[in-house]
Design an enzyme around this catalytic site. Structure first.
Site, mmCIF file in Angstrom:
data_model
loop_
_atom_site.group_PDB
_atom_site.id
_atom_site.type_symbol
_atom_site.label_atom_id
_atom_site.label_comp_id
_atom_site.label_asym_id
_atom_site.label_seq_id
_atom_site.Cartn_x
_atom_site.Cartn_y
_atom_site.Cartn_z
ATOM 1 N N ASP A 100 -2.222 1.130 7.172
ATOM 2 C CA ASP A 100 -1.338 0.870 6.031
ATOM 3 C C ASP A 100 -1.002 -0.615 5.916
ATOM 4 O OD1 ASP A 100 -0.990 3.724 5.274
ATOM 5 O OD2 ASP A 100 -0.071 3.817 7.257
ATOM 6 N N ASP A 128 0.871 -1.177 0.000
ATOM 7 C CA ASP A 128 0.000 0.000 0.000
ATOM 8 C C ASP A 128 0.907 1.225 0.000
ATOM 9 O OD1 ASP A 128 -2.273 1.644 0.195
ATOM 10 O OD2 ASP A 128 -2.130 1.670 2.385
ATOM 11 N N GLU A 160 -1.444 -1.374 -4.791
ATOM 12 C CA GLU A 160 -2.690 -0.652 -5.010
ATOM 13 C C GLU A 160 -2.471 0.484 -5.994
ATOM 14 O OE1 GLU A 160 -6.283 0.171 -2.168
ATOM 15 O OE2 GLU A 160 -4.702 1.642 -1.771
#
Length: 170
Positions: A143, A11, A71
């Site tokens: 996160d 992420d 992502e």
């Protein structure tokens, strides 16, 4: 005969880049590790990107994943912040690619749909489903949790991706 596949989900973020590692065998998922790589906000951008690179490289070296998932960046109203996030995302893609891993990309809505069943949801729903899917999962903060969700999304979608790549190569 199936082999266990180790996946790192990433992420990306300039301040905090979350990472999560799972193993998948067939339909089963197993938590391996998760954490966050941080950069020093007092440093210049290039130095912060180096911190993210070095931290992620250490994680990839330590855990030896077979595949990676990152992502996709969402575009927000602040162009400068979006650009910096894009640079951090570049590091998140570069590190596993340099380690020889294929890197898959997933939209935030696809990640949420894979984990909680719908494309829109709250962070707490993701945290709850992570614990349902992998009861031994440990994560500190959003996160690391998001990174685990990205890895799970890839675990659910990797067969289709592998089949498409094989068809293109074949």
């Amino acid at each position: 005969m199936q082999n266990t596949i180790r996946i790192i989900g990433i992420d990306p973020g300039l301040r905090r880049t979350g990472w999560g590692i799972i193993e998948t065998l067939g339909n089963s998922l197993r938590f391996v590790a998760s954490g966050t790589v941080t950069s020093d906000g007092e440093m210049d951008l290039a130095s912060r990107l180096c911190q993210l690179h070095d931290g992620l490289a250490d994680v990839v070296h330590s855990y030896q994943p077979h595949e990676a998932a990152v992502e996709q960046t969402f575009v927000n109203k602040d162009a400068t912040a979006t650009l910096k996030l894009g640079q951090a995302r570049g590091i998140a893609m570069l590190v596993p690619a340099r380690a020889g891993l294929r890197v898959a990309e997933y939209a935030p809505n696809a990640v949420k749909k894979a984990v909680i069943g719908v494309g829109h949801g709250e962070k707490q729903q993701i945290h709850m489903m992570l614990k349902v899917l992998m009861p031994k999962a440990e994560f500190k903060g959003n996160d690391a949790a998001d990174a685990l969700a990205i890895a799970i999304c890839h675990a659910h979608n990797r067969q289709a991706i592998t089949s498409r790549l094989a068809a293109l190569a074949g």
